[in-house]
Design an enzyme around this catalytic site. Structure first.
Site, short mmCIF file in Angstrom:
data_model
loop_
_atom_site.label_atom_id
_atom_site.label_comp_id
_atom_site.label_asym_id
_atom_site.label_seq_id
_atom_site.Cartn_x
_atom_site.Cartn_y
_atom_site.Cartn_z
N ASP A 127 0.80 -1.23 0.00
CA ASP A 127 0.00 0.00 0.00
C ASP A 127 0.84 1.29 0.00
OD1 ASP A 127 -2.15 -1.72 0.16
OD2 ASP A 127 -2.38 -1.50 2.32
N ARG A 171 -5.77 -0.11 0.16
CA ARG A 171 -6.54 0.22 1.38
C ARG A 171 -7.01 1.67 1.33
NH1 ARG A 171 -7.02 -3.02 5.79
NH2 ARG A 171 -5.21 -4.26 5.28
N LYS A 211 -12.87 13.66 -28.31
CA LYS A 211 -11.58 13.94 -28.96
C LYS A 211 -11.25 12.88 -30.00
CE LYS A 211 -8.93 16.25 -25.35
NZ LYS A 211 -8.11 15.90 -24.18
N HIS A 215 -10.10 4.82 -26.63
CA HIS A 215 -10.47 4.23 -25.33
C HIS A 215 -10.33 5.29 -24.25
CE1 HIS A 215 -6.01 3.75 -25.41
NE2 HIS A 215 -6.19 4.39 -24.28
O1 F6P Z 1 -2.59 -4.06 3.03
C1 F6P Z 1 -2.49 -4.81 1.86
C2 F6P Z 1 -3.84 -5.08 1.27
O2 F6P Z 1 -3.66 -5.85 0.11
C3 F6P Z 1 -4.70 -3.85 0.97
O3 F6P Z 1 -4.32 -3.22 -0.22
C4 F6P Z 1 -6.07 -4.45 0.93
O4 F6P Z 1 -7.04 -3.48 1.22
C5 F6P Z 1 -6.00 -5.49 2.01
O5 F6P Z 1 -4.63 -5.83 2.17
C6 F6P Z 1 -6.77 -6.76 1.71
O6 F6P Z 1 -6.70 -7.57 2.83
P1 F6P Z 1 -7.02 -9.13 2.82
O7 F6P Z 1 -5.92 -9.81 2.08
O8 F6P Z 1 -7.05 -9.49 4.26
O9 F6P Z 1 -8.31 -9.29 2.12
#
Ligand code: F6P
Length: 322
Positions: A127, A171, A211, A215
């Site tokens: 993240d 996240r 334009k 895509h």
């Molecule tokens: O923190 C890493 C992450 O992949 C985030 O990007 C995502 O929101 C979350 O973990 C998903 O969590 P899980 O693997 O527990 O579903």
């Protein structure tokens, strides 16, 4: 310090194995024994320790995921869970611990530090939302996976004169969406840090259509107020506003499961080795991160209390270049 432990926690990230390898081999080089802890903090509570030698981490530098396994442990968040973990560490004769992971994992590391146990963190999450490291282990690889998805979508979108929404992980942080949008030349990007109304996205797609573009690609961060599902629902109602027909793709965990690229392997090797050095130097309660191209150690208390800002000049850049 004669015996240390290492665990990976939270979401796996490409490069975690390279970090484990660096911890194990650096420790052995310094005459210190290493125990791998399986399944993150839950394994710590349950005493899932395995002695690790140099050959146990052979052939893993190129593999995504984590050979130790990971978990999001609710029990460890409780004082009782933390006490159990400390007991297990003491019983196994482990004198210091390396925690490889992101925000939740470093919050756990800080809890152990506050209880007086020698612990150091290694910055790892796709993240890139962890304070104390400009870039964390896994980001570069995840970004390249998102980029490949954009490049592929562009091909099929052009063949059909379509607009695509591509949702990427992150996240509550828009870093992966923003960077992949810039690198992939997307028409628009929607991130949690900048409120964007669906009408605005519709205008951008319409403009591309008028334009004469073949895509339009919109990269959407999963944490945005209007994520891909919400935008898709809105556009289904207002299809006439777009010009293009619309499809939506959600990258999800595909983005996390890749094999690490060179950048992540090298970053992980440096941070993993650095973590062992900080334990041996008696610098406990710090996160080993990468700031302005240097290995840095930031107190875990600061790391968990701070929010990493996203450079919004890059959002402007994405808008100028689309
Ligand atoms: O923190 C890493 C992450 O992949 C985030 O990007 C995502 O929101 C979350 O973990 C998903 O969590 P899980 O693997 O527990 O579903």
């Amino acid at each position: 310090m004669k015996r240390i432990g290492v665990l990976t926690s939270g979401g796996d990230a490409p490069g975690m194995n390279a970090a484990i390898r660096a911890v194990v081999r650096t420790a052995i080089d310094r005459g210190v024994e290493v125990f791998g802890v399986r399944q993150g903090y839950q394994g710590l509570i349950d005493g899932l320790f395995t002695p690790m030698g140099a050959r146990d981490v052979g052939g893993i530098i190129q593999r995504g995921g984590t050979i130790l396994g990971s978990a999001r442990s609710l029990e460890f968040k409780t004082p009782e869970g933390q006490r159990k973990a400390l007991r297990a560490l003491n019983q196994a004769g482990v004198e210091g611990l390396v925690v490889i992971g992101g925000n939740g994992s470093q919050t756990g590391a800080n809890a152990l530090h506050q209880l007086g146990f020698p612990v150091v963190g290694v910055a790892s999450t796709i993240d890139n939302d962890l304070f104390g490291s400009d870039i964390t282990i896994g980001v570069d690889t995840a970004l390249n996976i998102a980029l490949e998805a954009i490049d592929r979508l562009k091909i099929t979108a052009s063949s059909h004169q379509r607009a695509f929404l591509l949702e990427v992980m992150g996240r509550d942080c828009g870093y992966l969406a923003l960077m992949s949008a810039i690198a992939g030349g997307a028409e628009a990007v929607v991130i949690p840090e900048v409120e964007t109304e669906p009408e605005h996205v519709a205008d951008v797609i319409r403009e591309a259509y008028e334009k004469g573009k073949a895509h339009a690609i919109v990269v959407v961060a999963e944490g945005a107020k209007y994520n891909a599902a919400k935008l898709d629902a809105y556009f289904t109602e207002h299809q006439d506003r777009l010009g293009f027909a619309l499809r939506t793709a959600i990258l999800g965990h595909i983005q996390r499961g890749g094999n690490p690229g060179a950048f992540d392997r090298i970053l992980a090797s440096r941070l993993g080795a650095g973590a062992v050095e900080s334990l041996l130097e008696g610098q406990y309660g710090v996160l080993n991160g990468w700031v302005r191209s240097e290995l840095t150690r930031t107190p875990l208390e600061t790391v968990v209390a701070s929010k990493k800002p996203l450079d919004l000049t890059l959002f402007k850049l994405a808008q100028i270049l689309d």
